[in-house]
Design an enzyme around this catalytic site. Structure first.
Site, mmCIF file in Angstrom:
data_model
loop_
_atom_site.group_PDB
_atom_site.id
_atom_site.type_symbol
_atom_site.label_atom_id
_atom_site.label_comp_id
_atom_site.label_asym_id
_atom_site.label_seq_id
_atom_site.Cartn_x
_atom_site.Cartn_y
_atom_site.Cartn_z
ATOM 1 N N HIS A 1 -9.329 1.136 5.334
ATOM 2 C CA HIS A 1 -7.883 1.073 5.882
ATOM 3 C C HIS A 1 -8.122 2.195 7.095
ATOM 4 O O HIS A 1 -8.896 3.134 7.131
ATOM 5 C CB HIS A 1 -7.003 1.821 4.972
ATOM 6 C CG HIS A 1 -5.621 1.895 5.618
ATOM 7 N ND1 HIS A 1 -4.916 2.546 6.373
ATOM 8 C CD2 HIS A 1 -4.551 0.857 5.360
ATOM 9 C CE1 HIS A 1 -3.743 2.324 6.696
ATOM 10 N NE2 HIS A 1 -3.346 1.223 6.035
ATOM 11 N N LYS B 1 0.042 4.206 -0.100
ATOM 12 C CA LYS B 1 -0.694 5.408 0.685
ATOM 13 C C LYS B 1 -0.305 6.786 -0.290
ATOM 14 O O LYS B 1 -0.210 6.458 -1.677
ATOM 15 C CB LYS B 1 -0.016 5.605 2.110
ATOM 16 C CG LYS B 1 -0.156 4.321 2.571
ATOM 17 C CD LYS B 1 0.283 4.350 4.127
ATOM 18 C CE LYS B 1 0.025 2.898 5.005
ATOM 19 N NZ LYS B 1 0.192 3.175 6.259
ATOM 20 N N SER C 1 3.990 -2.261 10.025
ATOM 21 C CA SER C 1 5.573 -2.593 10.498
ATOM 22 C C SER C 1 6.200 -3.624 9.899
ATOM 23 O O SER C 1 7.152 -4.258 10.326
ATOM 24 C CB SER C 1 5.836 -2.088 12.023
ATOM 25 O OG SER C 1 5.625 -0.741 12.025
ATOM 26 N N ASN D 1 1.046 -1.033 -0.204
ATOM 27 C CA ASN D 1 -0.125 0.031 -0.017
ATOM 28 C C ASN D 1 1.010 1.342 -0.099
ATOM 29 O O ASN D 1 1.340 1.379 1.174
ATOM 30 C CB ASN D 1 -0.870 -0.120 1.051
ATOM 31 C CG ASN D 1 -1.618 1.141 1.310
ATOM 32 O OD1 ASN D 1 -1.687 1.965 0.573
ATOM 33 N ND2 ASN D 1 -2.354 1.417 2.585
ATOM 34 N N GLY E 1 3.390 2.256 10.829
ATOM 35 C CA GLY E 1 4.243 3.142 10.533
ATOM 36 C C GLY E 1 5.244 3.316 11.835
ATOM 37 O O GLY E 1 5.777 4.358 11.839
ATOM 38 N N GLU F 1 -4.898 -5.030 10.529
ATOM 39 C CA GLU F 1 -3.788 -3.989 10.698
ATOM 40 C C GLU F 1 -3.969 -3.244 12.256
ATOM 41 O O GLU F 1 -4.756 -2.509 12.271
ATOM 42 C CB GLU F 1 -3.788 -2.812 9.776
ATOM 43 C CG GLU F 1 -3.414 -3.676 8.465
ATOM 44 C CD GLU F 1 -3.193 -2.593 7.301
ATOM 45 O OE1 GLU F 1 -1.937 -2.652 6.882
ATOM 46 O OE2 GLU F 1 -3.482 -1.468 7.154
ATOM 47 N N GLU G 1 -6.447 4.448 8.106
ATOM 48 C CA GLU G 1 -6.088 5.930 7.867
ATOM 49 C C GLU G 1 -7.642 6.604 7.241
ATOM 50 O O GLU G 1 -7.857 7.723 7.701
ATOM 51 C CB GLU G 1 -5.068 6.094 7.013
ATOM 52 C CG GLU G 1 -3.583 5.851 7.745
ATOM 53 C CD GLU G 1 -2.508 5.225 6.912
ATOM 54 O OE1 GLU G 1 -2.701 5.536 5.721
ATOM 55 O OE2 GLU G 1 -1.696 5.003 7.759
HETATM 56 P P1 13P Z 1 3.633 0.335 7.322
HETATM 57 O O1 13P Z 1 3.863 -0.968 6.754
HETATM 58 O O2 13P Z 1 4.096 1.319 6.989
HETATM 59 O O3 13P Z 1 3.563 0.128 8.989
HETATM 60 O O4 13P Z 1 1.805 0.541 7.129
HETATM 61 C C1 13P Z 1 1.075 -0.526 7.302
HETATM 62 C C2 13P Z 1 -0.231 -0.196 6.507
HETATM 63 O O5 13P Z 1 -0.953 0.763 6.995
HETATM 64 C C3 13P Z 1 -0.458 -1.096 5.070
HETATM 65 O O6 13P Z 1 -1.603 -0.778 4.687
#
Ligand code: 13P
Length: 255
Positions: free
Chosen positions: A101, A16, A216, A14, A177, A171, A103
């Site tokens: 997601h 983002k 992560s 992803n 992150g 997740e 976010e």
């Molecule tokens: P990270 O791998 O940067 O922690 O992000 C995970 C994520 O949100 C994938 O959708």
């Protein structure tokens, strides 16, 4: 003969809100690695921003790398300025859409009901929905992880879901992150609860849904996390932006 109830693993990236036209170089490097190394036992998906989907789908054509989107609108078409429909995403050459997601749930106030509607739109466009769930730090500290994830699972997954059109991604919000990951036992506990909920709702075919872990994931922890019970792949953020890192995660599926 392959077991029809055995999930097909997937390593998904992803991107983002990252990636400009020059980033197609990373996809070229990934395709090169995939073409030259041992074939992994997982599918490979990159979800770039909307602006790169058509170019990257054309670039990936003929390779085993698939291209997806990170969100869609729930409606088929209409007066929704600035939004993108699942049908448009399919038309651009994508095969998957991430919905729900954390976010988007946090930044855009998306409810599980809206996430479900987006998953329905994804299915209607003939694409595979990757439905995301996960608890916050505070919810985990309060011992509510299974309750929160169970509620998201119950309300975000549409009735018409099956392993062919739906993937679930767990997740934990606090692991995204941050470089922090749950223990393998914690991941296995949540994935086993998700598996039980799917079997309770969809019968034996609930065994066949792929359950991804995200948060992560990097080359150094991928093998351990991917070996956990009921973990059928990864949804990777930061480490999917560089082909060498992402390919290092795919290595977990090269024997
Ligand atoms: P990270 O791998 O940067 O922690 O992000 C995970 C994520 O949100 C994938 O959708």
């Amino acid at each position: 003969m392959t077991d029809p109830l055995q999930p097909t693993p997937l390593t998904a990236g992803n991107w983002k809100m990252n990636g400009l036209s020059a980033s197609t170089g990373e996809l070229a490097a990934l395709i090169h690695a995939v073409n030259t190394k041992t074939a992994p036992t997982c599918g490979i998906l990159i979800c770039p921003p909307y602006t790169l989907i058509a170019a990257m789908a054309a670039q990936a054509a003929g390779s085993t790398v698939m291209i997806g989107a990170q969100d869609c609108h729930a409606a088929y078409s209409g007066a929704h300025t600035g939004d993108i429909s699942a049908d448009m995403i399919a038309d651009a050459g994508a095969t998957h859409i991430i919905v729900g997601h954390s976010e988007r749930r946090a930044d855009h106030g998306e409810s599980s009901e809206l996430v479900k509607a987006k998953a329905v739109a994804t299915h209607q466009a003939g694409l595979i929905a990757i439905i995301c769930v996960g608890e916050t730090d505070a919810e985990r500290d309060a011992g509510k992880t299974l309750e929160v994830v169970g509620d998201q699972i119950a309300r975000s997954i549409p009735d018409g879901s099956a392993a062919e059109n739906t993937i679930i991604a767990y997740e934990p919000v606090w692991a995204i992150g941050t470089g922090r990951t749950p223990t393998v036992e914690d991941v296995a506990d949540v994935h086993s609860a998700i598996r039980s909920a799917l079997v309770a709702r969809f019968g034996a075919s609930g065994q066949a849904f792929a359950l991804l872990y995200g948060g992560s994931v990097k080359p150094s922890n991928a093998s351990e996390l991917m070996a956990a019970a009921n973990v059928n792949g990864a949804l990777v953020g930061g480490a999917s932006l560089k082909a060498t890192d992402f390919d290092g995660i795919i290595d977990a599926y090269r024997v």
